[in-house]
Each structure stands twice: as structure tokens, then as C-alpha cells.
Enzyme design. Structure first.
Site, mmCIF file in Angstrom:
data_model
loop_
_atom_site.group_PDB
_atom_site.id
_atom_site.type_symbol
_atom_site.label_atom_id
_atom_site.label_comp_id
_atom_site.label_asym_id
_atom_site.label_seq_id
_atom_site.Cartn_x
_atom_site.Cartn_y
_atom_site.Cartn_z
ATOM 1 N N GLU A 73 12.819 70.504 -12.899
ATOM 2 C CA GLU A 73 13.339 69.140 -12.809
ATOM 3 C C GLU A 73 14.853 69.122 -12.584
ATOM 4 O OE1 GLU A 73 10.082 66.644 -15.308
ATOM 5 O OE2 GLU A 73 11.500 67.797 -16.515
ATOM 6 N N TYR A 119 24.919 50.849 -32.501
ATOM 7 C CA TYR A 119 24.986 52.236 -32.042
ATOM 8 C C TYR A 119 24.170 52.456 -30.783
ATOM 9 C CZ TYR A 119 26.903 52.277 -36.635
ATOM 10 O OH TYR A 119 27.669 51.973 -37.724
#
Length: 211
Positions: A73, A119
Site C-alpha cells: 500500500e 482533541y
């Protein structure tokens, strides 16, 4: 940081992800930019059992020059580095909750995870595109990833997992972990009354913590 220090850090962080269940078997791969090219986890390697000496090294044109063969990949990582020249690392995981979200037709293909915490916005941003399903290793997804990565630091691959980028390897691992925990939280709160961040709060975070 020297190349050897980068190799050792990649091995350390890969093992940490593996030991805490963010990857299993030989799933997932990591890449990091060097001054003269890139380091990448080898094909069919486990993030928990990497060897700093056999990590794949590629030149600046993504040609394999040493170490074991790179992940199949590699094009996924190349797409991010092409689209975002400011980044220094890419982390691809098959972590459970982010992968679960990638399997769900949410109807919000740019926002499949509700931003419940600051976050998530600070480390991922306000766009998390979902790339349509491709067979793993199918390089045809490169151009679609490239186009989406121009305006997104991370994305989900439908029925596959997550891909996250950041300025440094540590930042990319932190962001990938935050994405997984945010996906977990979103699934826990699904169909429950919950308070998400509003648009003003999101914009304040985006302007304060520019990526």
C-alpha cells in the site's frame, strides 16, 4: 534526528500500537520522511515485530533502494506526501472502532465521526473523508486519496481502516490513536443524548491549533 534514530523510533511506536491492540497480525503500515527519501514498514510485516535494520527505504521518487520490500500500500502513503508536502509521517491502521465507522453508511461522508471532544478537532481537523471501497493493494485509490488529502489530514477507507498524517512520526501516531478513541466514543454515544462541539467551538479550535 538521524536515520538510525528514526528507524528505532518507528520500531518502538509500531510495537506500542501493536501491544495496545491498534493493529493485529500484519495489518497496518507506517511511513516517515527522511532527508533523502522515506522509511516504510515492509510488506506483510507485523507492527509488533519490526526490525530497524530491515525497514524498507525508498528514495525521493519512491523507488525501493534497501531493506525488505515495502508495503503493497505504498501508493496510499505516496498520495498523502504528494498532497501534503508539510507532513513528515503517515500511519495506516485497521483499528477496531475506526474500521467499524468505515463500514457504516453514515450519510455524512466528510464528517462520519461527531466531534465530541476538542482533541479530535485538534489532531484530525474538521474533515474526515470516507474513500469509497477499493480492494486492499489496489493502486487505483491513489488519486482519490491524493485529492481528498489536499484538504484533510486524515481519512477513512470504506470497510478497511484509517490513514492519518502529521508533521512528525510521533504526531501521526498520536493522531491515529486519537482518531480510534474518537470513533470508540462516537459508537458509545450513538443514539444517546450527547453534547457535541458546536460550530463556533470547532472554528475556535481550528484557528488556534492550525495543522
Amino acid at each position: 534526528m538521524t536515520e538510525q534514530e528514526t528507524r528505532e523510533l518507528l520500531v518502538e511506536l509500531g510495537a506500542s500500537l501493536f501491544q495496545r491492540g491498534f493493529s493485529v497480525g500484519s495489518a497496518g503500515n507506517i511511513s516517515v520522511r527522511l532527508e533523502d527519501g522515506y522509511l516504510m514498514t515492509p510488506t506483510n510485516s507485523s507492527l509488533g515485530r519490526l526490525d530497524s535494520k530491515t525497514l524498507s527505504k525508498l528514495d525521493q521518487n519512491w523507488n525501493h533502494i534497501s531493506g525488505d520490500r515495502p508495503s503493497k500500500e505504498v501508493f496510499m502513503h505516496r498520495a498523502f506526501f504528494r498532497a501534503r508536502p508539510q507532513i513528515g509521517a503517515v500511519v495506516h491502521l485497521h483499528s477496531t472502532y475506526a474500521t467499524a465507522i468505515s463500514c457504516m453508511p453514515t450519510g455524512r461522508e466528510d464528517h462520519p465521526i461527531t466531534p465530541y471532544t476538542p482533541y479530535f478537532v485538534m489532531r484530525i481537523g474538521n474533515r474526515l473523508p470516507v474513500i469509497r471501497y477499493y480492494r486492499p493493494g489496489n493502486s487505483e485509490m491513489e488519486e482519490e486519496i491524493f485529492e481528498q488529502a489536499k484538504t484533510a489530514t486524515a481519512l477513512l477507507l470504506a470497510n478497511h481502516g484509517s490513514v492519518v498524517s502529521a508533521k512528525t512520526l510521533v504526531d501521526a501516531v498520536n493522531a491515529a490513536e486519537e482518531l480510534e478513541e474518537s470513533a470508540h466514543l462516537a459508537l458509545m454515544l450513538q443514539d444517546k443524548p450527547a453534547r457535541a462541539l458546536d460550530s463556533d467551538q470547532i472554528e475556535d479550535l481550528l484557528s488556534t491549533f492550525k495543522q
